[in-house]
Structure formats: C-alpha cells, structure tokens
Write an enzyme that holds these catalytic residues in place. Structure first.
Site, PDB file in Angstrom:
ATOM      1  N   HIS A 178       0.854  -1.185   0.000  1.00 62.28           N
ATOM      2  CA  HIS A 178       0.000   0.000   0.000  1.00 62.28           C
ATOM      3  C   HIS A 178       0.887   1.231   0.000  1.00 62.28           C
ATOM      4  O   HIS A 178       2.000   1.214   0.523  1.00 62.28           O
ATOM      5  CB  HIS A 178      -0.914  -0.007   1.231  1.00 62.28           C
ATOM      6  CG  HIS A 178      -1.984   1.036   1.189  1.00 62.28           C
ATOM      7  ND1 HIS A 178      -1.799   2.317   1.668  1.00 62.28           N
ATOM      8  CD2 HIS A 178      -3.253   0.998   0.699  1.00 62.28           C
ATOM      9  CE1 HIS A 178      -2.896   3.020   1.489  1.00 62.28           C
ATOM     10  NE2 HIS A 178      -3.802   2.258   0.903  1.00 62.28           N
ATOM     11  N   ASP A 222      -7.891  -4.424  -0.785  1.00 67.93           N
ATOM     12  CA  ASP A 222      -8.327  -4.962  -2.068  1.00 67.93           C
ATOM     13  C   ASP A 222      -8.108  -6.466  -2.179  1.00 67.93           C
ATOM     14  O   ASP A 222      -8.784  -7.141  -2.954  1.00 67.93           O
ATOM     15  CB  ASP A 222      -7.589  -4.262  -3.219  1.00 67.93           C
ATOM     16  CG  ASP A 222      -7.912  -2.784  -3.283  1.00 67.93           C
ATOM     17  OD1 ASP A 222      -9.104  -2.444  -3.249  1.00 67.93           O
ATOM     18  OD2 ASP A 222      -6.987  -1.971  -3.361  1.00 67.93           O
TER      19      ASP A 222
END
Length: 448
Positions: A326, A385
């Site tokens: 991320h 995700d």
C-alpha cells in the site's frame, strides 16, 4: 492497418519524443513523483479533521513502521466496527460521524436514516431516459453520466453554500446504490440479453440491505451477507485526504465548481485500476492462478507462480502481485485485518474454504517473494483490495459492480472533504510544475 491508425502510431511516437523526460531529472530538481518521496512520504498539501492513517511511529527519534490504523473523526475504525457488528448496520452511523463529526445517539441516527431513506428517489423517468439509454459495461462511466445529468434537475446546482452542498451530497449518498445497480441491470439486459430487474429501494432497509435486494432478481439475501457488505462499505468509506479520488474532490472543489461536477471528477479518478479498480485485478489474478496451478495446497507451485508474476512471466505481465502493499501502510492494512475476520465465516457459509485457504497462503507467502526480489523500505502486507474482491465474489456481486460499490461507500468521504474544503480554504489548489523545456528560435514555414 488503416491509414488513420498509421497516422496515430506516428503521432503517438512524436508525443513520446516530445514529452519523454529522463528519470534522473526528477531527482535533480527534487521533484517528488506522484507527490511521494523515495521513502513513501507524501507531500503535505492540506489539513483535515476527518480521518487519519497511521503507518509509522517515532521510536527514539527514528521513524519506524508499525501496525496500521485508520481513524474516523478520532475513532479507531476497528473499534467502530466492533461497536455495531452483530447489533445493527453501521453504514449510516459511520456516514453521520464523518459528515458531522460526532457519533449519533439513537434519536439522531433514526432521523438521519429516515432522511436518507426519504431521499432514495430519482426524478420521474430518469431510469428510463438516462440510465437505460446507451447502457455501458463500464458501470462507473454509467454512474458518472447519471451524476452529471442529475445536475440538470437541480435548480440550485451551482450554489456552493454549505447548506446547499450538504443537501446535494446527502441526495447523492442516498441514490448512488440505485444509480449503480440500475446501470448494471440495464447493461445486463441490453448487452447480455438477460432479464431486466428494477427493484425500488425500501425505506425500511439499510443501505447494504437495499443494495443486495435491488441487485438480486429474487430480492433475497441473508443477514450474514448484508452484515458483511455493510462492514465492507464502512471500511471503504474514507481514507484520508491524500488518496487520488479524495484529492481530486478537493482540487475541483477549490476551483468553485458544483457538487455534481466534483463528484463526477472523483468517480473518474476512482475507476482507475491503480485506485478503485484494484480488487478486480486481484480476482482476475486469482482466477489465472487457479488455471495454472493444479494443486492449490502445493506451496512450492504457488510460490513459483508468484515469482513468475513478479518476473512479468505470468498473468498480465506487469510484475505486480495485486492486493499486496500500500502507498501508506507498512506492516498491515487495518481494513484487511477486519475483512479477514469475517471472510472466513462467509467462506464457510458459502462452501469456499478451499479458496480462503489459498488466499491465506498467498497473504503469508507474497511478502516473502516480493522481499526476495525488491528492496522493501516499509514492509509489504495484504491491503483491503486483496480480500474485498473475494468477499464480493462470495456475495455473488458481478465483477462490473466491484468499483461502483467502492464509490457507493466513498461518496461519504468525498462529501465530507468537499464540505471541509469549502469551509476552510477558499483558495484554488494550484501546485507548481518545474519547466525543463529548452527555448528555441521560431523557424519560418519555408525553412522547416
């Protein structure tokens, strides 16, 4: 090849030659590509009281990676989920918190829910004349078109007073599920030749319940399914002012534009595969793995496949293990941790334990494989995700709806940031770009 295509190839090459910059130039002029430095720190462009992301802590004066945390208006997101899980749906409660800065009491929450329910209506014939006209497989484009068209029905479209903008934002939060689901059903009917279902939302149901009810032909869903989707919406609702679509919201707001244009711009940002479309890439990657690895319990075979992805030899050959890492979080993404807590429960209910075991294996193995190949400055872990796409697939939500569901949640965060920008800034956001062009003497036509 057609003549026009040949011209386009030539013109595209001219663009590459004219616009290509040497990577070293960014270091020379100390320009942070993507507004992030080499250590992953973002360039500070504003202040916000809406949310915060924790990924590092200072230990003895040294910046040190830590377990990730996400805060909504000062409240730990994980604690918020724990507070309502199993007792009530949390989307409306979290939306109230983000918009108004405080957790609602029972009376305030009921009034807010009733207001959203009353706003779940579209202009007369809007579904037929706008959503069903020229349906698209890209539901995000359909959603954006619908938002922009709604501006035509608003007599106070350009009024940027806080009161009017709040009214517009609450209306959009209320109708986003309808715009997205109806857009999908129109596409599924006209382009896939399936039956058409247009279910009206119920005032008695929560946002998550209405979403599943409107999406499914028989309107049925289980309490577990609605609860899981509700938590997913809460976790996707807000993520700081620096994410691409929220920053877009603030940039366009700063120009004085109307709410519909601002939200359309945010939608256009969110649909990109590097932002809101990432969970689709995770699902597609996992489908490709399942085709090429016969034994999902063979760790060596799975590891080899992951190495092939990194070496651009498998899947889309981009060299990315989707769902891993991320831009901000280091050791962990708290949203992914919450997701995993109920993914196993849903997988058991849906008979998908084998799939869950594969996801868990990759979550553990992928950071190791990535660390073997690349220099890791802040750690790599599964992001939200990685599991959200799996959750949506277990909820039988079509792939085309994955990113629109993200938008249905994030419209709340966008609204909060738009209002905060209007109240505090009143100054257009205009960052500087360093020009590195070379000055040239004009050349007459007959000398070129």
């Amino acid at each position: 090849m057609k003549k026009n295509e040949l011209y386009l190839n030539d013109y595209a090459q001219l663009c590459r030659e004219a616009d290509g910059l040497e990577p070293e130039m960014f270091d020379k002029y100390e320009v942070q590509r993507g507004l992030r430095d080499k250590n992953g720190n973002g360039v500070v462009t504003g202040l916000t009281n809406i949310s915060r992301i924790d990924a590092f802590k200072t230990v003895d004066g040294v910046k040190t990676p830590c377990e990730g945390k996400l805060w909504y208006r000062g409240y730990d997101c994980i604690e918020l989920v724990k507070g309502f899980r199993g007792t009530r749906f949390g989307f409306e409660e979290a939306a109230y918190l983000l918009l108004f800065g405080n957790l609602p009491n029972e009376k305030q929450l009921k009034e807010f829910r009733d207001m959203l329910a009353a706003n779940r209506t579209l202009p007369t014939n809007f579904t037929r004349d706008v959503i069903m006209k020229a349906p698209s497989s890209d539901i995000m484009n359909s959603l954006t078109r619908s938002v922009l068209t709604l501006a035509s029905y608003d007599r106070n479209c350009s009024d940027t007073s806080v009161e009017n903008v709040l009214r517009q934002c609450l209306n959009l939060i209320s109708v986003f599920p309808m715009l997205a689901v109806y857009g999908y059903h129109s596409y599924n009917h006209y382009q896939n030749d399936e039956s058409m279902y247009i279910h009206r939302p119920s005032r008695k149901l929560s946002t998550a319940e209405n979403l599943l009810m409107m999406l499914r032909p028989d309107k049925s869903y289980t309490e577990l399914e609605a609860s899981v989707l509700d938590i997913a919406l809460v976790l996707h609702m807000e993520h700081g002012g620096g994410n691409n679509s929220t920053f877009t919201t603030r940039v366009v707001t700063s120009s004085g534009s109307d709410t519909y244009s601002v939200i359309a711009a945010a939608l256009s940002s969110l649909k990109g595969p590097k932002h809101g479309g990432a969970n689709i890439k995770v699902v597609e990657m996992m489908q490709d793995l399942e085709k090429h690895v016969s034994d999902w319990e063979d760790e060596d075979a799975v590891r080899d496949y992951l190495k092939k992805i990194l070496n651009k030899e498998a899947f889309d050959r981009k060299g990315l293990i989707y769902g891993m890492g991320h831009a901000v979080y280091s050791l962990s993404d708290p949203r992914a941790q919450v997701f995993k807590g109920f993914v196993h429960q849903l997988a058991s209910a849906k008979g998908r334990e084998k799939d869950f075991a594969l996801y868990s294996m990759i979550e553990r193995m992928a950071p190791e494989v990535i660390a073997e190949k690349a220099r890791i400055y802040k750690g790599v872990s599964a992001n939200v995700d990685f599991y959200s796409g799996f959750v949506y697939s277990m909820l039988e939500i079509p792939l085309e709806m994955f990113t629109p569901i993200f938008a249905i949640a994030r419209i709340v965060g966008w609204s909060a940031h738009r209002i905060e920008e209007l109240i505090n800034m009143d100054k257009i956001i205009r960052p500087a770009y360093k020009s590195v062009m070379r000055e040239q003497e004009y050349i007459p036509m007959n000398e070129r």
